[in-house]
Design an enzyme around this catalytic site. Sequence first.
Site, PDB file in Angstrom:
ATOM      1  N   PHE A 132      45.072  28.147 -17.218  1.00  0.00           N
ATOM      2  CA  PHE A 132      45.619  29.495 -17.042  1.00  0.00           C
ATOM      3  C   PHE A 132      46.824  29.419 -16.111  1.00  0.00           C
ATOM      4  O   PHE A 132      46.718  28.920 -14.993  1.00  0.00           O
ATOM      5  CB  PHE A 132      44.587  30.458 -16.449  1.00  0.00           C
ATOM      6  N   ASP A 217      49.875  23.423 -10.401  1.00  0.00           N
ATOM      7  CA  ASP A 217      49.662  24.859 -10.214  1.00  0.00           C
ATOM      8  C   ASP A 217      48.509  25.043  -9.226  1.00  0.00           C
ATOM      9  O   ASP A 217      47.347  24.859  -9.576  1.00  0.00           O
ATOM     10  CB  ASP A 217      49.339  25.499 -11.574  1.00  0.00           C
ATOM     11  N   LYS A 246      48.444  33.866  -5.037  1.00  0.00           N
ATOM     12  CA  LYS A 246      47.158  34.450  -4.635  1.00  0.00           C
ATOM     13  C   LYS A 246      46.906  34.583  -3.127  1.00  0.00           C
ATOM     14  O   LYS A 246      47.260  35.590  -2.545  1.00  0.00           O
ATOM     15  CB  LYS A 246      46.022  33.714  -5.348  1.00  0.00           C
TER      16      LYS A 246
HETATM   17  C1  LIG Z   1      46.031  33.731 -11.166  1.00  0.00           C
HETATM   18  C2  LIG Z   1      46.719  32.511 -11.612  1.00  0.00           C
HETATM   19  C3  LIG Z   1      48.043  32.527 -12.092  1.00  0.00           C
HETATM   20  C4  LIG Z   1      48.798  33.820 -12.317  1.00  0.00           C
HETATM   21  O1  LIG Z   1      49.011  34.511 -11.144  1.00  0.00           O
HETATM   22  P1  LIG Z   1      49.454  36.071 -11.208  1.00  0.00           P
HETATM   23  O2  LIG Z   1      49.714  36.394  -9.776  1.00  0.00           O
HETATM   24  O3  LIG Z   1      48.331  36.821 -11.811  1.00  0.00           O
HETATM   25  O4  LIG Z   1      50.680  36.118 -12.032  1.00  0.00           O
HETATM   26  C5  LIG Z   1      48.647  31.333 -12.397  1.00  0.00           C
HETATM   27  N1  LIG Z   1      47.990  30.161 -12.250  1.00  0.00           N
HETATM   28  C6  LIG Z   1      46.724  30.107 -11.803  1.00  0.00           C
HETATM   29  C7  LIG Z   1      46.064  28.783 -11.652  1.00  0.00           C
HETATM   30  C8  LIG Z   1      46.043  31.275 -11.480  1.00  0.00           C
HETATM   31  O5  LIG Z   1      44.771  31.214 -11.069  1.00  0.00           O
END
Ligand SMILES: *Cc1c(COP(=O)(O)O)cnc(C)c1O
Length: 390
Positions: A132, A217, A246
Amino acid sequence: MNNKDIIDLDSKYIMQTYGRQPIALTHGEGALLWDADGNEYIDFFAGIAVNALGQSHPKIIETIKKQAEKLIHVSNVYYTEEQVKLAEKLVEITIFERVFYANSGAEANEGAIKLARKYTGKGEIIATNNSFHGRTLVTVTATGQDKYKEPFKPLPSGFKHVPFGDSEAIANAISDDTAAVLVEAIQGEGGVVVPPENYLKEVEAICREKNVLFILDEVQTGFGRTGEMFAYELYGIKPDVMTIAKALGNGYPIGGLLARGDVATAFDYGDHGSTFGGNPLGCAVAMTVIDAIKDENLLENSKTVGKYLKDKLIQLGEKYDCITDVRGYGLFLAIELDRESAEFTNKMREKGFLINSTAGNVLRFAPPLIITKNHVDKMIVALDGLLSEI
Ligand SMILES: *Cc1c(COP(=O)(O)O)cnc(C)c1O
């Protein structure tokens, strides 16, 4: 307004994109939250791994008040002290040399993909199945789950997917046009999927050998979630680019990408930008978050309470056959069930615990890093009770 009043207005006025829990939260303190009907909850969710310091943290309140009195936003046409000081701090606590500020995880990943294409002059990004990376058209394309992107075709080109945890698949997928490999350290939305021990080290070696950038990420794993400040420390690796969001703002929307070596200077004037990105309020809050993680020993808490929780989950796993796996690091934990997890989330909420259901059959535990063993004990008693009824 009570829960029902709020939910009724939502169904009338808000685009119905979210599978929400049927409660409206009004306020919180630490790891506790209250809904509009006055029910109390212990938070094992933290706004999707965002509220590392919990709700109403005194230092966050003070920072926001003070900074709001001074300066909230000026755009990136001007310099601010908050922005450079946060950058200095991020560089100090990581292996990276420069930062670009965004407002969310998706934007951070968009920026990282643009940076990799600019730096290499190549187009292809290799990502993993079940990953994701966000909901913009590019990051949803990078995301390895068809359900999120199927209705939005045509999707941008240049993305390839391989199984997560299989470094050989990455080696085989790399072509002459590959700019970067993009992976999560631990797949979050995908169900707290922990890769095999050497996977990320092997991915790093493959990227070096084939002259491809390694983008990690850490949007969900960053800032103490796994017990280390960043998950790359857990695996002893050095990605070229890392994306964050986050927990960085503890709920204030701020994200960013960090890079090292020549990649860190690959963006030229005008190459990328954001109106809000790195505004003084967000940067001030983020500095407070990083300082508090250190000053309040939250990495230690993430490790010790995380281990305590994991041990309890393992014990439940031994007691109940419906638990098929227990996994994760620090306060980033999950149990996998032999059935759908949504019902567990509902029943636990009714007992006063907020837990996230993800990947269909996984319960994800990502509480604020300030959570105590006492909170864990209460939750485990409730979960044990629930499991004994099925
Ligand atoms: C939540 C998340 C995203 C996206 O972040 P948003 O602030 O919702 O755009 C991208 N990568 C990972 C691993 C995430 O958990």
